[in-house]
Design an enzyme around this catalytic site. Sequence first.
Site, PDB file in Angstrom:
ATOM      1  N   TYR A   7      39.961  35.846  27.298  1.00 31.62           N
ATOM      2  CA  TYR A   7      40.534  36.641  28.400  1.00 31.62           C
ATOM      3  C   TYR A   7      41.829  36.124  28.664  1.00 31.62           C
ATOM      4  CZ  TYR A   7      41.094  38.101  33.099  1.00 31.62           C
ATOM      5  OH  TYR A   7      41.585  38.362  34.446  1.00 31.62           O
TER       6      TYR A   7
HETATM    7  N1  LIG Z   1      38.970  39.733  39.870  1.00 28.39           N
HETATM    8  C1  LIG Z   1      39.765  38.618  39.497  1.00 28.39           C
HETATM    9  O1  LIG Z   1      39.394  37.502  39.881  1.00 28.39           O
HETATM   10  C2  LIG Z   1      41.011  38.910  38.683  1.00 28.39           C
HETATM   11  C3  LIG Z   1      41.803  37.837  38.845  1.00 28.39           C
HETATM   12  C4  LIG Z   1      42.926  38.087  37.955  1.00 28.39           C
HETATM   13  C5  LIG Z   1      43.330  39.398  37.277  1.00 28.39           C
HETATM   14  N2  LIG Z   1      42.320  40.164  37.410  1.00 28.39           N
HETATM   15  C6  LIG Z   1      42.571  41.524  36.764  1.00 28.39           C
HETATM   16  O2  LIG Z   1      42.766  42.537  37.538  1.00 28.39           O
HETATM   17  C7  LIG Z   1      42.455  44.016  36.962  1.00 28.39           C
HETATM   18  C8  LIG Z   1      41.303  44.507  37.490  1.00 28.39           C
HETATM   19  O3  LIG Z   1      40.225  43.632  37.625  1.00 28.39           O
HETATM   20  P1  LIG Z   1      38.908  43.682  38.760  1.00 28.39           P
HETATM   21  O4  LIG Z   1      38.693  42.428  39.281  1.00 28.39           O
HETATM   22  O5  LIG Z   1      39.294  44.751  39.874  1.00 28.39           O
HETATM   23  O6  LIG Z   1      37.700  44.294  38.082  1.00 28.39           O
HETATM   24  P2  LIG Z   1      36.766  45.567  38.105  1.00 28.39           P
HETATM   25  O7  LIG Z   1      36.223  45.726  39.468  1.00 28.39           O
HETATM   26  O8  LIG Z   1      35.819  45.203  37.206  1.00 28.39           O
HETATM   27  O9  LIG Z   1      37.648  46.533  37.721  1.00 28.39           O
HETATM   28  C9  LIG Z   1      38.297  46.836  36.388  1.00 28.39           C
HETATM   29  C10 LIG Z   1      38.611  48.250  36.282  1.00 28.39           C
HETATM   30  O10 LIG Z   1      38.916  48.549  34.565  1.00 28.39           O
HETATM   31  C11 LIG Z   1      38.177  49.594  34.271  1.00 28.39           C
HETATM   32  N3  LIG Z   1      38.299  49.562  32.763  1.00 28.39           N
HETATM   33  C12 LIG Z   1      37.579  48.715  32.084  1.00 28.39           C
HETATM   34  N4  LIG Z   1      37.766  48.900  30.667  1.00 28.39           N
HETATM   35  C13 LIG Z   1      38.482  49.880  30.859  1.00 28.39           C
HETATM   36  C14 LIG Z   1      38.844  50.996  29.688  1.00 28.39           C
HETATM   37  N5  LIG Z   1      38.813  50.773  28.367  1.00 28.39           N
HETATM   38  N6  LIG Z   1      39.698  52.213  29.915  1.00 28.39           N
HETATM   39  C15 LIG Z   1      39.784  52.227  31.380  1.00 28.39           C
HETATM   40  N7  LIG Z   1      39.559  51.611  32.451  1.00 28.39           N
HETATM   41  C16 LIG Z   1      38.760  50.515  32.142  1.00 28.39           C
HETATM   42  C17 LIG Z   1      36.906  49.385  34.902  1.00 28.39           C
HETATM   43  O11 LIG Z   1      36.233  50.620  34.729  1.00 28.39           O
HETATM   44  P3  LIG Z   1      34.603  51.014  34.508  1.00 28.39           P
HETATM   45  O12 LIG Z   1      34.115  50.837  36.096  1.00 28.39           O
HETATM   46  O13 LIG Z   1      34.255  52.184  34.048  1.00 28.39           O
HETATM   47  O14 LIG Z   1      34.124  49.773  33.852  1.00 28.39           O
HETATM   48  C18 LIG Z   1      37.116  48.979  36.449  1.00 28.39           C
HETATM   49  O15 LIG Z   1      37.704  50.263  36.831  1.00 28.39           O
HETATM   50  C19 LIG Z   1      41.969  43.439  35.459  1.00 28.39           C
HETATM   51  O16 LIG Z   1      42.864  43.683  34.586  1.00 28.39           O
HETATM   52  C20 LIG Z   1      41.598  41.971  35.814  1.00 28.39           C
HETATM   53  O17 LIG Z   1      42.041  41.140  34.406  1.00 28.39           O
HETATM   54  C21 LIG Z   1      41.184  40.066  38.115  1.00 28.39           C
END
Ligand SMILES: NC(=O)c1ccc[n+]([C@@H]2O[C@H](COP(=O)([O-])OP(=O)(O)OC[C@H]3O[C@@H](n4cnc5c(N)ncnc54)[C@H](OP(=O)(O)O)[C@@H]3O)[C@@H](O)[C@H]2O)c1
Length: 291
Positions: free
Chosen positions: A163
Amino acid sequence: MGETPARGRGAVVITGASSGIGRTTALLLARRGWLVFGGVRTERDAVDLAAAAGAIGLGGLVQPLLLDVTDPEQIRAAVRAVEVGLRARDAGLAGLINNAGIVVAGPIEEVPLARLRAIFATNVIGVVAVTQAFLPLLRAGGGRIINISSVSGRIAPPFLGPYAASKFALEALSDSLRVELRPWGLRVILIEPGPIATPIWGKGEADALADRADLPADSPYAATVPRVRAMIRRAASRGLPAERVAEAILLALTAPHPRARYLLTRHRLIFALFVRLAPDGLRDLLLSRAA
Ligand SMILES: NC(=O)c1ccc[n+]([C@@H]2O[C@H](COP(=O)([O-])OP(=O)(O)OC[C@H]3O[C@@H](n4cnc5c(N)ncnc54)[C@H](OP(=O)(O)O)[C@@H]3O)[C@@H](O)[C@H]2O)c1
């Protein structure tokens, strides 16, 4: 009771709008009057996102798009759909928010290479593919590119190597692109959240390794992995709300002079100083104690 949108703020595309940060941001931006094209991967999520917007009286401002960032044909179709949507409103594209992402965790010694390829396909190559495809519309609209990185794009913790590697790559690409697009005045902005309370940490890719499902029975990491799993769970449960990231994205879209990076974590200043100043030995020691 629905909110009355302040219309005319411009249009944005956001990937990964089915859940977590993406969905929260899509709804927040719509509430503030933005037209949002929200990328989702299933028809069900498209219906669900539209219904969530409709329920708060913002149906017209959130348009779901089928957009898997690893699928070139869906990317092309999404650009065409956004073009049509913008033409209908005589609007330009004011922003692209590259938010879609997955987590792959576990010891590097044992990470299945297919998983490593999968995380780069989504978190890195997917971002570049979507950015390339939307750049003509962004140029025409003077739009901003906002890439959702992570604190793991600044510091690579053990057992989050795949990651962190994907987010370090995203940081590098964003730094290069920011300077490349200067002649056109187009901004490239990184958002670097710490743990945020979203479903991401419980999703398949993260849990599979942490669950030891893929570890060989005699893995030298058999004792470590459950500890790491507990640590990830703890961090996720103490995460900031997704609204904090959504507000930072709004700021990045609207600030007259946006910063190159917005770090969003508890103890932000300590973290920033630590990343810049701590010698490798001290960093390794603290990270090994935390894991
Ligand atoms: N949560 C944290 O602690 C955190 C911290 C730092 C950064 N981030 C970043 O924030 C961003 C959003 O994450 P989140 O925490 O909100 O997680 P999340 O709720 O799992 O959301 C991730 C989103 O990305 C989509 N996705 C995954 N693979 C994809 C693909 N191949 N094409 C299009 N969409 C895709 C998922 O769709 P599906 O529902 O279809 O799977 C979901 O809509 C990510 O880039 C993550 O690395 C998160």
